[in-house]
Design a protein around this motif. Structure first.
Motif, PDB file in Angstrom:
ATOM      1  N   LEU A  73       2.142   0.807 -14.785  1.00  0.00           N
ATOM      2  CA  LEU A  73       3.129   1.754 -14.250  1.00  0.00           C
ATOM      3  C   LEU A  73       3.264   1.606 -12.734  1.00  0.00           C
ATOM      4  O   LEU A  73       4.373   1.661 -12.190  1.00  0.00           O
ATOM      5  N   LYS A  74       2.147   1.427 -12.074  1.00  0.00           N
ATOM      6  CA  LYS A  74       2.180   1.235 -10.615  1.00  0.00           C
ATOM      7  C   LYS A  74       2.891  -0.055 -10.250  1.00  0.00           C
ATOM      8  O   LYS A  74       3.688  -0.094  -9.307  1.00  0.00           O
ATOM      9  N   LEU A  75       2.606  -1.108 -11.002  1.00  0.00           N
ATOM     10  CA  LEU A  75       3.262  -2.395 -10.752  1.00  0.00           C
ATOM     11  C   LEU A  75       4.772  -2.274 -10.945  1.00  0.00           C
ATOM     12  O   LEU A  75       5.556  -2.809 -10.151  1.00  0.00           O
ATOM     13  N   TYR A  81       4.482 -10.263 -12.633  1.00  0.00           N
ATOM     14  CA  TYR A  81       5.692  -9.505 -12.975  1.00  0.00           C
ATOM     15  C   TYR A  81       6.465 -10.135 -14.136  1.00  0.00           C
ATOM     16  O   TYR A  81       7.257  -9.463 -14.791  1.00  0.00           O
ATOM     17  N   SER A  82       6.217 -11.380 -14.389  1.00  0.00           N
ATOM     18  CA  SER A  82       6.843 -12.029 -15.545  1.00  0.00           C
ATOM     19  C   SER A  82       6.022 -11.822 -16.813  1.00  0.00           C
ATOM     20  O   SER A  82       6.479 -12.158 -17.910  1.00  0.00           O
ATOM     21  N   ASN A  83       4.815 -11.279 -16.655  1.00  0.00           N
ATOM     22  CA  ASN A  83       3.913 -11.123 -17.803  1.00  0.00           C
ATOM     23  C   ASN A  83       3.187  -9.781 -17.756  1.00  0.00           C
ATOM     24  O   ASN A  83       1.971  -9.708 -17.943  1.00  0.00           O
ATOM     25  N   LYS A 136      -2.520   2.632  -4.303  1.00  0.00           N
ATOM     26  CA  LYS A 136      -3.539   2.991  -5.302  1.00  0.00           C
ATOM     27  C   LYS A 136      -3.939   1.834  -6.221  1.00  0.00           C
ATOM     28  O   LYS A 136      -4.458   2.057  -7.311  1.00  0.00           O
ATOM     29  N   ILE A 137      -3.690   0.601  -5.794  1.00  0.00           N
ATOM     30  CA  ILE A 137      -4.305  -0.546  -6.478  1.00  0.00           C
ATOM     31  C   ILE A 137      -5.203  -1.218  -5.448  1.00  0.00           C
ATOM     32  O   ILE A 137      -4.727  -1.774  -4.453  1.00  0.00           O
ATOM     33  N   GLY A 138      -6.496  -1.136  -5.682  1.00  0.00           N
ATOM     34  CA  GLY A 138      -7.463  -1.652  -4.731  1.00  0.00           C
ATOM     35  C   GLY A 138      -7.765  -3.127  -4.921  1.00  0.00           C
ATOM     36  O   GLY A 138      -7.237  -3.782  -5.834  1.00  0.00           O
ATOM     37  N   LEU A 193      -2.862 -11.587  -2.992  1.00  0.00           N
ATOM     38  CA  LEU A 193      -3.836 -10.505  -2.836  1.00  0.00           C
ATOM     39  C   LEU A 193      -3.343  -9.494  -1.805  1.00  0.00           C
ATOM     40  O   LEU A 193      -3.396  -8.275  -2.033  1.00  0.00           O
ATOM     41  N   LEU A 194      -2.832  -9.983  -0.679  1.00  0.00           N
ATOM     42  CA  LEU A 194      -2.310  -9.099   0.364  1.00  0.00           C
ATOM     43  C   LEU A 194      -1.044  -8.375  -0.099  1.00  0.00           C
ATOM     44  O   LEU A 194      -0.774  -7.252   0.324  1.00  0.00           O
ATOM     45  N   ALA A 195      -0.272  -9.019  -0.984  1.00  0.00           N
ATOM     46  CA  ALA A 195       0.930  -8.389  -1.514  1.00  0.00           C
ATOM     47  C   ALA A 195       0.587  -7.157  -2.342  1.00  0.00           C
ATOM     48  O   ALA A 195       1.340  -6.180  -2.379  1.00  0.00           O
ATOM     49  N   ILE A 196      -0.563  -7.199  -3.001  1.00  0.00           N
ATOM     50  CA  ILE A 196      -0.982  -6.068  -3.835  1.00  0.00           C
ATOM     51  C   ILE A 196      -1.741  -5.030  -3.014  1.00  0.00           C
ATOM     52  O   ILE A 196      -1.457  -3.829  -3.082  1.00  0.00           O
TER      53      ILE A 196
END
Length: 296
Positions: free
Chosen positions: A230-232, A211-213, A191-193, A175-178
């Motif tokens: 796109l953000k990911l 990221y694998s899916n 811009k991902i809340g 969660l903190l990574a995002i």
């Protein structure tokens, strides 16, 4: 079942400094942080009556997180001088109370606490309580490792963590990574809340699995799912770096076991000296009573 309490000393130190009043003894020495910290310790000992306890502080040296991200915690202000001069006497008082102080170079207090709680959690004889205000510690929570929120005094187990943050403890670092963490200057994905992050994590899984899916993201029923892909993709490296920064280590080389964390009897002579110098006479009388009742 025995109770082990691990105090996030750096977190509690700053809380004591900023929340408790600015106190000065008759010698002109600042004492507010010492008073606040010992008051918090006293309340914890009285409420939970632990058999084992330790206070873990961050080292003043840089750690591995600074090596992989030079801006880690760069937004933190230097420790105020009138707090800095209280640290050494505070540590001496903590030791005189009978508690172990732990500081390791190259890692943070979080990693030491994570390792100790992980190792001791292997025993069915212990409930580990971590006293902290840092949300990243929620990733350590299990059925036998809970948090004590220093502000609310509430205990956070797995269910409470899920209710508060929207994800289970094992997904807190993800969660903190995002979302990032401004207190530690962990960047996260712009811009991902939190709301979107919680959906991603609960529906797909941890950041590495996401990221694998990535194809699964478009299938999720929330507004902006396609733009989220796109953000990911754009911030993949930042997200994975943020995960490394947020993830607490549980494999630090800590040459301690539960026997080393048993609360010792207080050193009455030293406590009297410190408490009278810093003019906390009531604290001294209280610890005498606790000792006489064999609660330490």
């Amino acid at each position: 079942m025995s109770t082990l309490i691990l105090i996030d000393g750096s977190s509690i130190l700053y809380r004591a400094y900023y929340v408790f009043p600015l106190l000065i003894n008759s010698r002109g020495e600042p004492t507010g942080a010492i008073f606040g910290f010992i008051n918090i310790l006293n309340n914890i000992i009285k409420k939970y009556n632990p058999s084992h306890m330790a206070v873990v502080f961050d080292s003043s040296s840089k750690n591995f997180r600074h090596e992989i991200f030079q801006y880690y915690k760069c937004n933190r202000l230097p420790m105020p001088n009138n707090l800095r001069i209280q640290v050494q006497p505070l540590c001496e008082i903590i030791q005189a109370i009978g508690l172990k102080i732990i500081t390791l170079n190259g890692v943070e207090a979080d990693d030491v606490i994570g390792t100790l709680s992980y190792n001791i959690n292997k025993s069915d004889d212990f409930l580990t309580l971590i006293s902290t205000n840092d949300k990243d510690m929620a990733q350590l929570v299990t059925s036998k490792v809970n948090l004590i929120n220093t502000d609310s005094k509430k205990i956070l187990g797995p269910d409470e963590v899920k209710k508060k943050y929207g994800v289970s403890p094992k997904l807190i670092a993800d969660l903190l990574a995002i979302t990032g963490d401004s207190s530690d200057n962990i960047p996260g994905i712009p811009k991902i809340g939190k709301k979107t992050a919680v959906i991603l994590l609960n529906e797909i899984g941890g950041i590495k699995y996401i990221y694998s899916n990535l194809n699964k993201v478009a299938c999720l029923s929330f507004r902006g799912a396609k733009s989220t892909i796109l953000k990911l993709q754009k911030y993949r490296e930042i997200a994975l770096l943020s995960y490394k920064l947020a993830k607490i280590k549980t494999d630090v080389l800590v040459d301690l076991n539960h026997k080393d964390l048993v609360i010792n009897n207080p050193n009455i002579i030293k406590l009297k000296k410190f408490f009278y110098r810093y003019e906390f006479k009531n604290f001294f009388e209280l610890f005498i009573k606790i000792n006489n009742k064999n609660k330490l």
